[in-house]
Write a protein that holds these residues in place. Structure first.
Motif, PDB file in Angstrom:
ATOM      1  N   ALA A   1       0.827  -1.206   0.000  1.00 59.71           N
ATOM      2  CA  ALA A   1       0.000   0.000   0.000  1.00 59.71           C
ATOM      3  C   ALA A   1       0.865   1.261   0.000  1.00 59.71           C
ATOM      4  CB  ALA A   1      -0.916  -0.004   1.216  1.00 59.71           C
ATOM      5  N   LYS A   2       1.972   1.205   0.696  1.00 64.46           N
ATOM      6  CA  LYS A   2       2.857   2.368   0.770  1.00 64.46           C
ATOM      7  C   LYS A   2       3.589   2.601  -0.542  1.00 64.46           C
ATOM      8  CE  LYS A   2       6.753   4.293   3.373  1.00 64.46           C
ATOM      9  NZ  LYS A   2       7.688   4.074   4.518  1.00 64.46           N
ATOM     10  N   THR A   3       4.143   1.542  -1.119  1.00 61.39           N
ATOM     11  CA  THR A   3       4.965   1.704  -2.323  1.00 61.39           C
ATOM     12  C   THR A   3       4.127   1.929  -3.579  1.00 61.39           C
ATOM     13  OG1 THR A   3       5.041  -0.709  -2.582  1.00 61.39           O
ATOM     14  CG2 THR A   3       6.855   0.331  -1.378  1.00 61.39           C
ATOM     15  N   GLU A   4       2.958   1.306  -3.655  1.00 62.39           N
ATOM     16  CA  GLU A   4       2.165   1.388  -4.874  1.00 62.39           C
ATOM     17  C   GLU A   4       1.094   2.477  -4.829  1.00 62.39           C
ATOM     18  OE1 GLU A   4       2.710  -0.282  -7.673  1.00 62.39           O
ATOM     19  OE2 GLU A   4       4.448  -1.215  -6.725  1.00 62.39           O
ATOM     20  N   PHE A   5       0.613   2.835  -3.634  1.00 64.83           N
ATOM     21  CA  PHE A   5      -0.492   3.786  -3.530  1.00 64.83           C
ATOM     22  C   PHE A   5      -0.180   4.990  -2.651  1.00 64.83           C
ATOM     23  CE2 PHE A   5      -2.366  -0.236  -4.708  1.00 64.83           C
ATOM     24  CZ  PHE A   5      -3.295   0.115  -5.682  1.00 64.83           C
ATOM     25  N   GLY A   6       1.015   5.026  -2.064  1.00 64.29           N
ATOM     26  CA  GLY A   6       1.390   6.175  -1.253  1.00 64.29           C
ATOM     27  C   GLY A   6       0.614   6.300   0.039  1.00 64.29           C
ATOM     28  N   LEU A   7       0.062   5.201   0.549  1.00 60.06           N
ATOM     29  CA  LEU A   7      -0.723   5.230   1.777  1.00 60.06           C
ATOM     30  C   LEU A   7       0.159   4.851   2.962  1.00 60.06           C
ATOM     31  CD1 LEU A   7      -3.931   3.371   0.516  1.00 60.06           C
ATOM     32  CD2 LEU A   7      -3.570   5.842   0.685  1.00 60.06           C
ATOM     33  N   ASN A   8       0.097   5.640   4.019  1.00 54.90           N
ATOM     34  CA  ASN A   8       0.895   5.288   5.187  1.00 54.90           C
ATOM     35  C   ASN A   8       0.212   4.176   5.983  1.00 54.90           C
ATOM     36  OD1 ASN A   8      -0.984   6.420   7.077  1.00 54.90           O
ATOM     37  ND2 ASN A   8      -0.105   8.452   6.732  1.00 54.90           N
ATOM     38  N   GLN A   9       0.909   3.671   6.976  1.00 57.18           N
ATOM     39  CA  GLN A   9       0.403   2.515   7.727  1.00 57.18           C
ATOM     40  C   GLN A   9      -0.921   2.808   8.406  1.00 57.18           C
ATOM     41  OE1 GLN A   9       3.059   0.032  10.280  1.00 57.18           O
ATOM     42  NE2 GLN A   9       1.765   0.738  11.967  1.00 57.18           N
ATOM     43  N   GLU A  10      -1.050   3.971   9.021  1.00 55.88           N
ATOM     44  CA  GLU A  10      -2.268   4.295   9.745  1.00 55.88           C
ATOM     45  C   GLU A  10      -3.468   4.334   8.806  1.00 55.88           C
ATOM     46  OE1 GLU A  10      -3.864   7.628  12.974  1.00 55.88           O
ATOM     47  OE2 GLU A  10      -2.138   8.070  11.681  1.00 55.88           O
ATOM     48  N   GLU A  11      -3.333   5.011   7.681  1.00 50.54           N
ATOM     49  CA  GLU A  11      -4.426   5.089   6.707  1.00 50.54           C
ATOM     50  C   GLU A  11      -4.807   3.697   6.205  1.00 50.54           C
ATOM     51  OE1 GLU A  11      -2.788   9.343   5.016  1.00 50.54           O
ATOM     52  OE2 GLU A  11      -2.290   7.452   4.039  1.00 50.54           O
ATOM     53  N   THR A  12      -3.783   2.902   5.901  1.00 47.15           N
ATOM     54  CA  THR A  12      -4.035   1.580   5.341  1.00 47.15           C
ATOM     55  C   THR A  12      -4.750   0.670   6.332  1.00 47.15           C
ATOM     56  OG1 THR A  12      -2.038   1.779   3.978  1.00 47.15           O
ATOM     57  CG2 THR A  12      -2.969  -0.419   4.247  1.00 47.15           C
ATOM     58  N   VAL A  13      -4.258   0.609   7.565  1.00 53.71           N
ATOM     59  CA  VAL A  13      -4.828  -0.319   8.536  1.00 53.71           C
ATOM     60  C   VAL A  13      -6.260   0.062   8.888  1.00 53.71           C
ATOM     61  CG1 VAL A  13      -4.626  -1.284  10.860  1.00 53.71           C
ATOM     62  CG2 VAL A  13      -2.568  -0.921   9.477  1.00 53.71           C
ATOM     63  N   HIS A  14      -6.521   1.343   9.106  1.00 48.68           N
ATOM     64  CA  HIS A  14      -7.883   1.751   9.456  1.00 48.68           C
ATOM     65  C   HIS A  14      -8.848   1.501   8.296  1.00 48.68           C
ATOM     66  CE1 HIS A  14      -6.970   3.285  13.366  1.00 48.68           C
ATOM     67  NE2 HIS A  14      -6.105   4.165  12.932  1.00 48.68           N
ATOM     68  N   ASN A  15      -8.415   1.749   7.076  1.00 49.53           N
ATOM     69  CA  ASN A  15      -9.281   1.468   5.928  1.00 49.53           C
ATOM     70  C   ASN A  15      -9.470  -0.034   5.733  1.00 49.53           C
ATOM     71  OD1 ASN A  15     -10.275   3.817   4.057  1.00 49.53           O
ATOM     72  ND2 ASN A  15      -8.281   4.487   4.822  1.00 49.53           N
ATOM     73  N   LEU A  16      -8.410  -0.819   5.970  1.00 50.01           N
ATOM     74  CA  LEU A  16      -8.547  -2.273   5.871  1.00 50.01           C
ATOM     75  C   LEU A  16      -9.536  -2.811   6.900  1.00 50.01           C
ATOM     76  CD1 LEU A  16      -4.894  -3.578   5.283  1.00 50.01           C
ATOM     77  CD2 LEU A  16      -6.850  -3.868   3.747  1.00 50.01           C
ATOM     78  N   LEU A  17      -9.448  -2.298   8.126  1.00 49.34           N
ATOM     79  CA  LEU A  17     -10.365  -2.758   9.163  1.00 49.34           C
ATOM     80  C   LEU A  17     -11.806  -2.377   8.839  1.00 49.34           C
ATOM     81  CD1 LEU A  17      -8.333  -2.117  12.443  1.00 49.34           C
ATOM     82  CD2 LEU A  17      -9.044  -4.320  11.498  1.00 49.34           C
ATOM     83  N   PHE A  18     -11.982  -1.212   8.214  1.00 48.38           N
ATOM     84  CA  PHE A  18     -13.341  -0.821   7.826  1.00 48.38           C
ATOM     85  C   PHE A  18     -13.853  -1.731   6.712  1.00 48.38           C
ATOM     86  CE2 PHE A  18     -16.774   1.517   5.949  1.00 48.38           C
ATOM     87  CZ  PHE A  18     -17.369   2.161   7.025  1.00 48.38           C
ATOM     88  N   ILE A  19     -13.019  -1.973   5.704  1.00 48.16           N
ATOM     89  CA  ILE A  19     -13.410  -2.873   4.608  1.00 48.16           C
ATOM     90  C   ILE A  19     -13.723  -4.260   5.160  1.00 48.16           C
ATOM     91  CG2 ILE A  19     -12.586  -4.066   2.540  1.00 48.16           C
ATOM     92  CD1 ILE A  19     -10.894  -1.536   1.958  1.00 48.16           C
ATOM     93  N   LEU A  20     -12.825  -4.751   6.016  1.00 51.54           N
ATOM     94  CA  LEU A  20     -12.986  -6.077   6.582  1.00 51.54           C
ATOM     95  C   LEU A  20     -14.228  -6.161   7.470  1.00 51.54           C
ATOM     96  CD1 LEU A  20     -11.883  -8.936   7.341  1.00 51.54           C
ATOM     97  CD2 LEU A  20     -10.608  -7.807   9.179  1.00 51.54           C
ATOM     98  N   GLY A  21     -14.369  -5.214   8.408  1.00 49.82           N
ATOM     99  CA  GLY A  21     -15.423  -5.318   9.404  1.00 49.82           C
ATOM    100  C   GLY A  21     -16.771  -4.819   8.951  1.00 49.82           C
ATOM    101  N   PHE A  22     -16.801  -3.605   8.384  1.00 47.96           N
ATOM    102  CA  PHE A  22     -18.065  -2.979   8.019  1.00 47.96           C
ATOM    103  C   PHE A  22     -18.596  -3.536   6.700  1.00 47.96           C
ATOM    104  CE2 PHE A  22     -21.256   0.184   7.554  1.00 47.96           C
ATOM    105  CZ  PHE A  22     -21.371   0.858   8.758  1.00 47.96           C
ATOM    106  N   ASN A  23     -17.754  -3.511   5.679  1.00 46.04           N
ATOM    107  CA  ASN A  23     -18.210  -3.911   4.351  1.00 46.04           C
ATOM    108  C   ASN A  23     -18.344  -5.426   4.195  1.00 46.04           C
ATOM    109  OD1 ASN A  23     -16.123  -1.292   3.457  1.00 46.04           O
ATOM    110  ND2 ASN A  23     -18.307  -1.188   3.084  1.00 46.04           N
ATOM    111  N   ALA A  24     -17.242  -6.149   4.456  1.00 45.17           N
ATOM    112  CA  ALA A  24     -17.212  -7.575   4.150  1.00 45.17           C
ATOM    113  C   ALA A  24     -17.882  -8.417   5.235  1.00 45.17           C
ATOM    114  CB  ALA A  24     -15.763  -8.022   3.946  1.00 45.17           C
ATOM    115  N   TYR A  25     -17.308  -8.433   6.425  1.00 45.97           N
ATOM    116  CA  TYR A  25     -17.833  -9.266   7.506  1.00 45.97           C
ATOM    117  C   TYR A  25     -19.263  -8.867   7.876  1.00 45.97           C
ATOM    118  CZ  TYR A  25     -18.343 -11.175  12.222  1.00 45.97           C
ATOM    119  OH  TYR A  25     -18.803 -11.817  13.341  1.00 45.97           O
TER     120      TYR A  25
END
Length: 550
Positions: free
Chosen positions: A343-367
């Protein structure tokens, strides 16, 4: 099933399996018509009293279905003004006033991003505290045109690298020119020097997030099927044991455990088994995190007035689940290092942005979405032996020695059952959009003036029972979406924040995983009918199974 003279929408059909690109034009609202202009009926009532009255009807005296049906009958219109909770007393900053749009034609305007916006209205005017997502507004709360103020270094998104973001160059060149003109105009009138790259960077952030989400799904396609089948094996082995020993087995908790493990491994590459606490209780952590955000907006059905007093009168604070959320955050940080680096190398997203968005995708959207959708699908099949027989014949004729997404796509009845389940029981019942400008909105019989800033609200369980489009709309018809006419009806299947025939992209808010959802549902159906000769159950439990002879 004949549609006769019923309306059709100009959405191009598409078919997609995980990892495969799709193609369709951006979602557009219906073309202007010569229908009569009508003032929007209904009202918001007296300040405070009107919203409270509607809230009590919505949650207590009527329930959502009856709430909207009675107002359609009263106003003789599928478009009207009303209030949708949450509201007073402890939601002072939330305006419950909406324009309800409850037929397929008016509902389609919610997805035309030229005339509506989606900023901070995922669940309506009420927005859960950003503390639930690490003080970051995740992608789901961003409008497609919203400039982000998160700072990025210019070289992370070079001007010549739009194709790396997966966007279409033809319209993107035009958008670049518009942003350049905007920067020049603002700089002229404010006498300030505004860098085009600054404007470009902020506008690109939303594009990055949506494309990152779609890329995560594309990467997951390599293991999606194997992880799904492995989790289903574990789930149904557990249920078989319970049925054998106890006479019945609840499938709700085994399903949630299976979903959590399958989705975490597929989407993030992290293995919950590396953390016993996450492996055992991660799904409960997500359940609580989701519940505290959504309780003010949903009817639970517990004893009144307790539900109104304790669930719908105030927003729950994040600190009640902060410990669990931080554990999930740390787990993803520790176990998904490869994805975070990508996420950092290909999309310029830092760790905080990536993890919080992943948790939202995982928890809210998918699960969260699967936890609502799949129990209804299982219940539908387990309670209908005649449907099982038809499905079993199709599955066993087309599955071969093992199931695959390719084989499932050759099972039209299986897919139709999934679509019909989503039509009658969409995982997200309410959809919202705010008017970006003044425009005219059409229902089947009238045209209405919508003013800039007005909030539109569609209740999908009624919209997708539109008698102008669906024959016998209240009935479950397993074969409704089969054949050419059935495929045309997919243009009115809106469960994914857009039509089933649409394509998720950075220019719309359609669910990036919509095709994964329907294929996963189809895989679940095919798996059951391949594993069992007979299965009986209800909305929560399996009471009898007869395994297929191998």
């Amino acid at each position: 099933m004949a549609m006769g003279t019923k309306m059709t929408m100009p959405f191009r059909m598409m078919s997609m399996s995980p990892g495969m690109p799709s193609s369709s034009p951006p979602t557009q609202s219906p073309a202007p018509t010569s229908l009569p202009l009508r003032t929007i009926p209904g009202s918001y009532g007296w300040p405070l009293l009107g919203p409270i009255s509607d809230r009590l009807d919505y949650f207590w005296f009527q329930g959502p279905d009856t709430f909207f049906k009675k107002r359609i009958e009263k106003h003789k219109s599928t478009v009207f003004r009303t209030n949708v909770p949450p509201t007073f007393p402890f939601f002072a900053g939330v305006n419950p006033n909406v324009v309800a749009v409850l037929d397929t034609k008016s509902f389609a305007y919610l997805f035309d991003m030229d005339i509506v916006e989606k900023k901070n209205i995922l669940v309506g005017e009420f927005m859960p505290s950003v503390k639930f997502t690490g003080n970051i507004r995740t992608c789901a709360y961003l409008d497609t045109s919203e400039p982000q103020h998160t700072q990025f270094e210019t070289e992370r998104v070079p001007m010549v690298s739009w194709n790396l973001l997966g966007v279409n160059a033809s319209w993107q060149v035009l958008e670049l020119k518009l942003w350049m003109n905007f920067a020049e105009i603002v700089g002229f009138f404010t006498c300030q020097r505004i860098s085009f790259f600054t404007v470009f960077q902020t506008a690109a952030f939303n594009v990055q997030l949506k494309n990152f989400a779609m890329d995560v799904l594309k990467r997951s396609s390599k293991v999606w099927l194997s992880e799904l089948v492995a989790s289903l094996d574990t789930m149904w082995d557990t249920i078989d044991t319970d049925v054998s020993q106890k006479g019945s087995g609840s499938y709700l908790i085994p399903l949630q455990k299976a979903l959590f493990k399958f989705l975490v491994k597929s989407l993030t590459g992290a293995d919950p088994s590396n953390s016993p606490e996450i492996a055992e209780g991660g799904y409960v952590m997500l359940d609580k995190w989701l519940a505290l955000q959504l309780l003010p907006t949903i009817k639970i059905g517990i004893l009144q007035p307790l539900e109104e007093i304790f669930l719908h009168s105030f927003a729950y604070p994040f600190f009640l689940v902060s410990g669990d959320y931080n554990k999930l955050y740390q787990f993803i940080t520790d176990e998904a290092k490869e994805l975070l680096l990508y996420a950092k190398t290909e999309f310029g997203l830092n760790q905080e942005e990536t993890v919080h968005n992943l948790l939202f995708i995982l928890g809210f959207n998918a699960y969260g979405g699967f936890s609502i959708f799949l129990p209804g699908l299982i219940s539908r099949i387990a309670s209908d032996t005649a449907l099982q027989e038809k499905l079993r014949n199709e599955v066993r004729q087309n599955s071969g020695p093992s199931l695959s997404f390719e084989s499932v796509m050759k099972m039209p009845l299986v897919q139709s059952v999934v679509y019909e389940t989503l039509r009658l029981s969409p995982p997200v019942p309410l959809q919202f959009a705010r008017a970006r400008k003044d425009f005219q909105l059409s229902s089947h019989d009238s045209v209405f003036d919508i003013r800039k800033g007005e909030l539109l609200c569609g209740y999908q369980p009624l919209v997708m029972r539109d008698p102008e489009v669906f024959d016998d709309p209240e009935s479950f018809k397993a074969d409704r979406f089969m054949g050419e006419e059935g495929r045309e009806l997919l243009s009115y299947l809106y469960w994914s924040n857009g039509p089933q025939t649409g394509s998720p992209s950075e220019s719309n808010k359609q669910c990036a995983a919509k095709d994964y959802v329907t294929l996963t549902g189809s895989m679940m159906v095919a798996y059951l009918l391949k594993r069992y000769d007979s299965i009986k159950g209800d909305s929560a439990s399996i009471t009898a199974v007869e395994k297929a002879v191998k």
